[in-house]
Design a protein around this motif. Sequence first.
Motif, PDB file in Angstrom:
ATOM      1  N   ARG A 197     -65.527  60.137 -38.408  1.00  0.00           N
ATOM      2  CA  ARG A 197     -66.479  59.910 -37.325  1.00  0.00           C
ATOM      3  C   ARG A 197     -66.818  61.185 -36.577  1.00  0.00           C
ATOM      4  O   ARG A 197     -67.884  61.327 -36.018  1.00  0.00           O
ATOM      5  N   GLN A 198     -65.876  62.135 -36.563  1.00  0.00           N
ATOM      6  CA  GLN A 198     -66.070  63.329 -35.756  1.00  0.00           C
ATOM      7  C   GLN A 198     -65.184  64.434 -36.319  1.00  0.00           C
ATOM      8  O   GLN A 198     -64.081  64.172 -36.770  1.00  0.00           O
ATOM      9  N   GLY A 199     -65.675  65.664 -36.296  1.00  0.00           N
ATOM     10  CA  GLY A 199     -64.869  66.794 -36.732  1.00  0.00           C
ATOM     11  C   GLY A 199     -65.341  67.372 -38.048  1.00  0.00           C
ATOM     12  O   GLY A 199     -66.327  66.923 -38.626  1.00  0.00           O
ATOM     13  N   SER A 236     -60.414  66.514 -36.662  1.00  0.00           N
ATOM     14  CA  SER A 236     -61.131  65.434 -37.340  1.00  0.00           C
ATOM     15  C   SER A 236     -60.629  64.088 -36.821  1.00  0.00           C
ATOM     16  O   SER A 236     -59.429  63.892 -36.651  1.00  0.00           O
ATOM     17  N   GLN A 237     -61.582  63.172 -36.582  1.00  0.00           N
ATOM     18  CA  GLN A 237     -61.224  61.843 -36.099  1.00  0.00           C
ATOM     19  C   GLN A 237     -61.810  60.796 -37.041  1.00  0.00           C
ATOM     20  O   GLN A 237     -62.980  60.849 -37.391  1.00  0.00           O
ATOM     21  N   ASN A 290     -60.426  59.032 -30.595  1.00  0.00           N
ATOM     22  CA  ASN A 290     -61.383  58.223 -29.847  1.00  0.00           C
ATOM     23  C   ASN A 290     -61.716  56.893 -30.515  1.00  0.00           C
ATOM     24  O   ASN A 290     -62.356  56.054 -29.908  1.00  0.00           O
ATOM     25  N   TYR A 291     -61.311  56.689 -31.751  1.00  0.00           N
ATOM     26  CA  TYR A 291     -61.759  55.516 -32.493  1.00  0.00           C
ATOM     27  C   TYR A 291     -60.610  54.601 -32.914  1.00  0.00           C
ATOM     28  O   TYR A 291     -60.785  53.752 -33.772  1.00  0.00           O
ATOM     29  N   SER A 310     -74.820  56.323 -38.709  1.00  0.00           N
ATOM     30  CA  SER A 310     -74.168  57.308 -37.836  1.00  0.00           C
ATOM     31  C   SER A 310     -72.956  57.960 -38.512  1.00  0.00           C
ATOM     32  O   SER A 310     -72.346  58.848 -37.930  1.00  0.00           O
TER      33      SER A 310
END
Length: 175
Positions: free
Chosen positions: A151-153, A142-143, A131-132, A93
């Motif tokens: 993880r995201q972004g 960006s995360q 979120n993490y 993922s």
Amino acid sequence: MTTETSAEPTRRDFLYIATGAVAAVGAAAAVWPFIAQMNPDASTIAAGAPIEVDLTPIAEGQDIKVFWRGKPIYIMNRTKKQVEEALAVNLSSLPDPQTDQERTKPGHEQWLVVIGICTHLGCIPIAHEGNYDGFFCPCHGSQYDSSGRIRQGPAPLNLPVPPYQFVSDTKIQIG
């Protein structure tokens, strides 16, 4: 007219030697600044030198930011929950798959050391946000998780891990 040569030094001999010595010292004093200016600046030497960081004041769940080579370095003392969450992530993922073990040192899994520069456009992310429970870059969203993995972004890569080593249980050397 006769000239006498003497084995004894004369006043004139002393003046020649003294003048030569003063000229040599003056020449050295004049050349020294030119030679000294070729040495690297102290800030240049310090910018590339390894730094040591004492980990004892960093409580569990806290992080600090230090600077090495002009870059912000986050040193995070992760909680057991953060370590377990980082280990449980499905690598398929992740946009840039890396295990948590690849990003930490064996026997010191609670310590995360990353360069705090977003891999998207070079912003500095905020720790313990997003979120993490890792890092959040407010500029473009960006995360990163608690292992510094994207993880995201829009960021394409994980936060880089600088070269570092543990010199003792409570001290690391970066660089």
